[in-house]
Scaffold this active site. Structure first.
Site, PDB file in Angstrom:
ATOM      1  N   GLU A  85       0.848  -1.208   0.000  1.00 43.48           N
ATOM      2  CA  GLU A  85       0.000   0.000   0.000  1.00 43.48           C
ATOM      3  C   GLU A  85       0.880   1.252   0.000  1.00 43.48           C
ATOM      4  OE1 GLU A  85      -3.416  -0.172   2.607  1.00 43.48           O
ATOM      5  OE2 GLU A  85      -3.505   2.016   2.681  1.00 43.48           O
ATOM      6  N   LYS A 268      -7.857  -1.302  11.008  1.00 45.90           N
ATOM      7  CA  LYS A 268      -7.163  -1.715   9.766  1.00 45.90           C
ATOM      8  C   LYS A 268      -5.952  -0.813   9.530  1.00 45.90           C
ATOM      9  CE  LYS A 268      -6.392  -1.780   5.135  1.00 45.90           C
ATOM     10  NZ  LYS A 268      -5.528  -0.877   4.366  1.00 45.90           N
ATOM     11  N   ASP A 284       4.135 -14.627  11.642  1.00 44.75           N
ATOM     12  CA  ASP A 284       2.850 -15.094  11.105  1.00 44.75           C
ATOM     13  C   ASP A 284       1.797 -13.991  11.240  1.00 44.75           C
ATOM     14  OD1 ASP A 284       0.414 -16.299  10.644  1.00 44.75           O
ATOM     15  OD2 ASP A 284       0.883 -18.125  11.754  1.00 44.75           O
ATOM     16  N   HIS A 385      -2.743  10.243   0.055  1.00 45.38           N
ATOM     17  CA  HIS A 385      -2.901   8.979  -0.672  1.00 45.38           C
ATOM     18  C   HIS A 385      -2.762   9.204  -2.162  1.00 45.38           C
ATOM     19  CE1 HIS A 385      -5.065   5.696   1.792  1.00 45.38           C
ATOM     20  NE2 HIS A 385      -4.058   6.192   2.450  1.00 45.38           N
TER      21      HIS A 385
HETATM   22  C1  MEV Z   1      -6.122   2.885   4.824  1.00 49.01           C
HETATM   23  O1  MEV Z   1      -5.344   1.771   4.467  1.00 49.01           O
HETATM   24  C2  MEV Z   1      -6.207   3.024   6.322  1.00 49.01           C
HETATM   25  C3  MEV Z   1      -7.165   4.107   6.816  1.00 49.01           C
HETATM   26  O2  MEV Z   1      -8.457   3.919   6.257  1.00 49.01           O
HETATM   27  C4  MEV Z   1      -7.190   3.999   8.315  1.00 49.01           C
HETATM   28  C5  MEV Z   1      -8.227   4.870   8.972  1.00 49.01           C
HETATM   29  O3  MEV Z   1      -9.251   5.219   8.337  1.00 49.01           O
HETATM   30  O4  MEV Z   1      -8.038   5.167  10.173  1.00 49.01           O
HETATM   31  C6  MEV Z   1      -6.710   5.468   6.378  1.00 49.01           C
END
Ligand code: MEV
Length: 433
Positions: A85, A268, A284, A385
C-alpha cells in the site's frame, strides 16, 4: 471442460506451469514469461523459496522498505516494512520523525504467556474426571519433559495445565487449558507438540471414556500484551488551532469506540503498520491479525485498539495517545532465520528479543494510526494517498521524464483520479503527435 487434476504436486515446476498455461492463460507465452521473470537467478535462493511451500511456481514480490528515525524508549530504530500500500511507509517515516522531537515512543510489555488447548468430550460424572485429572496432572507435565527441556533452559516452558468445564457452551465439552511461556520463539510448533503429548497421556485410561477431539494452540493471546504510547503538550501537536484539532482527534477515537464500522477501518489502519513489520521479520501475520481483532471485540463489541486523552495542564493540556495489543511474535524459529530477508530485518532492528519486537511492532501500529487520524481530522486522507497514487498511475503511462514532471506539476493542486490522469496524458500526447 474439467479443470481438475490429480498428482499435481508430483509434477516438475515446468510441468505445473505448462498445465496452468494450457488451462488458464490467455496468452501462454506471456503468462510463462511473467512467471519466469520472477524466478531468482540465484538457484540456491530460489530452491529455498520453492521449498517453503508446495506447488511453488514463482515468487510473489512485495516492496521491502525501511522507515527511519523511530525513537523507542530513547533508542533509535530504522524499521523494515514489507507492504504494497503506497502511503504506509511514507506515513510511518513522517510520524517517526514527528515524535522523535517530542520524546519518542515509550513501550512496555505487559505479559507474555500463550495458550494451547486439548479439546475433548466427556459425558460421564464430572467429579470422576476432576479426580482423574488431579491424579495425572504431574504426569502430563512429565510427558513433555524432553520437548520442553531446551525451552526450560531459556526460562520458558509449560506454566500451568487446567481442566476447564465448557459444558455450558457445548454439551459434554471440556478442555485442558495449557499456559505456555515460549521466550523468543513464537512457539506454535513447540506448543502443538506439547499438547499432542499431553493429549496422548491424558486419554490413555481404561477408567474413563475421554474422546479427544483436537489439540492446538490458540491464536487468541490476550495475555501476551504490549503497550506503546506517545505524549506531548497539546500546543506541540499542531502548528495552528492545536486544541481544536487535538479534541477532534479524540473525537475520532470516540467514534471508533462507539461504532464498529468505523472501528474496523480504524484498526485496519493500525494493522497496516503491524502487518508490514510482522511480514518483514518472517512472523505469522494471520495469527497476529486473528488475535488482534478478537482482542478488539473482547468486551462483546468491536472497538478501537488505541486510546487518547488530554490531561489538564497549565500549558494548555498534555496529549497522550496509546495502543495496547496482543502480539505473539518470534525472533528465533519459524521463518525468522530461514528467510534471508527476515534475518536481515532482525539485523536492521539490532537483533531484538521477542519482547523488544513486540514493542517495535506496536509502535509502528500506533504511528500508522496517528498518521491516519491526523490526516483524517485535518486535510482528509485523500490528499496524501492520491499524491502517492498519482506516481503509480503515471508510471503505468510513461517513463518519459518530461511527461512525468509535467503530470506531477499539473496535478499538484487538482483532484487525482485514474481517468483524469489518463485524459491529461492523452491530451498532451495528441497535442504533440
Ligand atoms: C487505509 O489503508 C487506512 C485508513 O483507512 C485507516 C483509517 O481510516 O483510520 C486510512
Amino acid at each position: 471442460m474439467s479443470k481438475q487434476i490429480s498428482g499435481f504436486s508430483k509434477f516438475t515446476k515446468e510441468e505445473k506451469i505448462n498445465w496452468l498455461a494450457n488451462q488458464f492463460f490467455m496468452d501462454k507465452n506471456q503468462g510463462i514469461t511473467i512467471l519466469q521473470s520472477y524466478w531468482n537467478s540465484n538457484k540456491k535462493l530460489q530452491k529455498l523459496h520453492d521449498d517453503f511451500i508446495e506447488n511453488t511456481i514463482s515468487n510473489f514480490y512485495f516492496p521491502y522498505a525501511v522507515a527511519p528515525n523511530f525513537v523507542i524508549n530513547n533508542r533509535d530504530y530504522t524499521i523494515p516494512m514489507a507492504i504494497e500500500e503506497s502511503s504506509v511507509v511514507a506515513a510511518a517515516a513522517l510520524v517517526a520523525k514527528f515524535w522523535s522531537t517530542r520524546g519518542g515512543f515509550k513501550t512496555k510489555v505487559i505479559s507474555t504467556t500463550k495458550i494451547g488447548q486439548v479439546h475433548f468430550m466427556f459425558s460421564s460424572n464430572e467429579n470422576k474426571l476432576l479426580d482423574y485429572f488431579n491424579s495425572i496432572k504431574s504426569e502430563l507435565f512429565e510427558v513433555t519433559n524432553d520437548i520442553t527441556k531446551n525451552m526450560r533452559k531459556r526460562g520458558g516452558g509449560i506454566l500451568d495445565i487446567e481442566l476447564r468445564n465448557k459444558t455450558v457452551d457445548l454439551k459434554d465439552y471440556y478442555q485442558l487449558h495449557v499456559t505456555f511461556e515460549t521466550k523468543d520463539s513464537m512457539g506454535a510448533n513447540f506448543i502443538n507438540t506439547c499438547l499432542e503429548a499431553i493429549a496422548n497421556r491424558f486419554k490413555d485410561t481404561k477408567k474413563l471414556d475421554i474422546q479427544i477431539v483436537m489439540s492446538i494452540l490458540s491464536n487468541y493471546v490476550p495475555d501476551c500484551l504490549v503497550r506503546a504510547e506517545v505524549s506531548c503538550k497539546v500546543e506541540d501537536l499542531y502548528k495552528d488551532n492545536a486544541t481544536y484539532y487535538a479534541e477532534k482527534f479524540i473525537n475520532a477515537l470516540d467514534i471508533a469506540n462507539a461504532e464498529p464500522h468505523r472501528a474496523v477501518t480504524h484498526n485496519k489502519g493500525i494493522m497496516n503498520g503491524i502487518d508490514a513489520v510482522v511480514i518483514a521479520t518472517g512472523n505469522d501475520f494471520r495469527a497476529v491479525e486473528a488475535g488482534v481483532h478478537a482482542y478488539a471485540a473482547r468486551n462483546g463489541k468491536y472497538r478501537s485498539l488505541s486510546g487518547a486523552k488530554i490531561d489538564p495542564d497549565p500549558s494548555g493540556g498534555v496529549f497522550s495517545f496509546w495502543l495496547e495489543i496482543p502480539l505473539s511474535l518470534g525472533t528465533v524459529g519459524g521463518l525468522t532465520k530461514l528467510h534471508p530477508l527476515a534475518k536481515l530485518s532482525l539485523e536492521i532492528l539490532q537483533n531484538p528479543s521477542a519482547k523488544e519486537l513486540m514493542e517495535i511492532v506496536a509502535v509502528v501500529g500506533l504511528a500508522q494510526n496517528f498518521a491516519a487520524l491526523r490526516a483524517l481530522t485535518t486535510t482528509g486522507i485523500q490528499k496524501g494517498h492520491m499524491k502517492m497514487h498519482l506516481g503509480n498511475i503515471i508510471k503505468q503511462l510513461t517513463t518519459n521524464k518530461k511527461e512525468v514532471a509535467y503530470l506531477l506539476d499539473y496535478f499538484k493542486n487538482k483532484p487525482v483520479s485514474h481517468s483524469a490522469v489518463v485524459s491529461e496524458f492523452d491530451r498532451i500526447n495528441s497535442k504533440y503527435s
